[in-house]
Design a protein around this motif. Structure first.
Motif, PDB file in Angstrom:
ATOM      1  N   LEU A 159      -7.236  -1.274 -22.063  1.00  0.00           N
ATOM      2  CA  LEU A 159      -7.494  -1.122 -20.626  1.00  0.00           C
ATOM      3  C   LEU A 159      -7.249  -2.243 -19.750  1.00  0.00           C
ATOM      4  N   ILE A 160      -6.865  -2.248 -18.677  1.00  0.00           N
ATOM      5  CA  ILE A 160      -6.633  -3.247 -17.738  1.00  0.00           C
ATOM      6  C   ILE A 160      -7.421  -2.936 -16.347  1.00  0.00           C
ATOM      7  N   PRO A 161      -7.844  -3.821 -15.729  1.00  0.00           N
ATOM      8  CA  PRO A 161      -8.725  -3.510 -14.549  1.00  0.00           C
ATOM      9  C   PRO A 161      -7.784  -3.264 -13.423  1.00  0.00           C
ATOM     10  N   ALA A 162      -8.060  -2.284 -12.537  1.00  0.00           N
ATOM     11  CA  ALA A 162      -7.270  -2.207 -11.372  1.00  0.00           C
ATOM     12  C   ALA A 162      -7.745  -2.084 -10.000  1.00  0.00           C
ATOM     13  N   VAL A 163      -7.796  -3.131  -9.278  1.00  0.00           N
ATOM     14  CA  VAL A 163      -8.142  -3.238  -7.902  1.00  0.00           C
ATOM     15  C   VAL A 163      -7.821  -2.444  -7.040  1.00  0.00           C
ATOM     16  N   VAL A 164      -8.191  -1.417  -6.143  1.00  0.00           N
ATOM     17  CA  VAL A 164      -7.597  -0.680  -5.295  1.00  0.00           C
ATOM     18  C   VAL A 164      -7.748  -1.129  -3.946  1.00  0.00           C
ATOM     19  N   GLN A 165      -6.571  -1.123  -3.110  1.00  0.00           N
ATOM     20  CA  GLN A 165      -6.716  -1.921  -1.775  1.00  0.00           C
ATOM     21  C   GLN A 165      -6.078  -0.865  -0.910  1.00  0.00           C
ATOM     22  N   ASP A 166      -6.572  -0.682   0.351  1.00  0.00           N
ATOM     23  CA  ASP A 166      -5.926  -0.037   1.131  1.00  0.00           C
ATOM     24  C   ASP A 166      -4.728  -0.729   1.864  1.00  0.00           C
ATOM     25  N   ALA A 167      -3.376   0.073   1.780  1.00  0.00           N
ATOM     26  CA  ALA A 167      -2.110  -0.710   1.961  1.00  0.00           C
ATOM     27  C   ALA A 167      -2.289  -1.008   3.649  1.00  0.00           C
ATOM     28  N   SER A 168      -2.917  -0.371   4.447  1.00  0.00           N
ATOM     29  CA  SER A 168      -2.855  -0.311   5.711  1.00  0.00           C
ATOM     30  C   SER A 168      -3.946  -1.484   6.199  1.00  0.00           C
ATOM     31  N   THR A 169      -5.090  -1.371   5.868  1.00  0.00           N
ATOM     32  CA  THR A 169      -6.079  -2.287   6.457  1.00  0.00           C
ATOM     33  C   THR A 169      -6.310  -3.524   5.093  1.00  0.00           C
ATOM     34  N   GLU A 170      -5.882  -3.573   4.298  1.00  0.00           N
ATOM     35  CA  GLU A 170      -6.220  -4.470   3.214  1.00  0.00           C
ATOM     36  C   GLU A 170      -7.599  -4.496   2.657  1.00  0.00           C
TER      37      GLU A 170
END
Length: 217
Positions: free
Chosen positions: A19-30
């Motif tokens: 596994l690899i951690p995935a930080v999810v970010q809103d591309a519009s607001t960051e």
């Protein structure tokens, strides 16, 4: 904004359990929306479909974000950190990221004596923060919260407040009182966001529509 270098997936460093951690970010607001994990298959599906896929450690299976809730995440870009062991997934969310109905999974705080009393300039988007609070009041109703009581009263009550605040904003504008204009506009914006939340429409949809109207720079 990002000085990026394209790399091969072969350079990614997955953990011993694949596994690899995935930080999810809103591309519009960051804004950071959530933290999840991917295995190689989830990453492959994400790249191929353009939608966020993850590996559930609790259910031990692949899952597509929003497959059942409708709160999907369209991928806008995938970045890798300097150690090649963490992914930053930039997405356009179609709804709340959290299963509790909030805009982001990070909607609780811990006391920290080192936190400055004055937030840094540009440290967050006031509209995203306000909408996250409204969504939290919707998901976790409290009789002590005006927002919760307003949402529980139903959409007709919410829309009546929008109408009332619109009229008060118009009166303040006619009177040319800058302080009252700003105050009444703040009330109007707040109640309009409550209406948006009551209707289940994500703030990202409003941003996308405003962006579409703006057209090319």
């Amino acid at each position: 904004m990002y000085n990026t270098e394209e790399i091969s997936q072969d350079r990614l460093r997955f953990s011993e359990d694949g596994l690899i951690p995935a930080v999810v970010q809103d591309a519009s607001t960051e804004a950071v929306l959530m933290l999840a994990y991917m295995n190689r298959e989830a990453l492959r599906l994400t790249c191929e479909t353009g939608r966020a896929w993850f590996w559930s450690r609790s259910r031990n299976c692949l899952w597509e974000k929003g497959a059942t809730s409708g709160n999907t995440q369209q991928v806008a870009g995938i970045l890798v950190d300097c150690d090649y062991d963490t992914i930053l997934l930039r997405v356009c969310p179609a709804g709340p990221a959290c299963h509790e109905g909030t805009y982001t999974c990070f909607h609780r705080t811990l006391p920290a004596a080192t936190v400055s009393e004055e937030p840094a300039s540009g440290s967050g988007d006031v509209f995203d923060e306000l909408y996250a609070v409204i969504l939290d009041r919707k998901a976790n109703p409290s009789d002590a919260s005006y927002t919760s009581r307003l949402l529980q009263a139903g959409i007709d009550r919410v829309l009546r407040k929008v109408g009332e605040e619109s009229g008060e904003f118009m009166i303040a504008s006619k009177n040319s009182d800058p302080i009252e204009v700003v105050s009444e506009l703040a009330d109007l914006v707040y109640h309009s966001l409550v209406a948006l939340a009551a209707l289940g429409i994500p703030l990202a949809s409003l941003r996308a529509e405003l962006g579409r109207r703006r057209g090319p720079a």
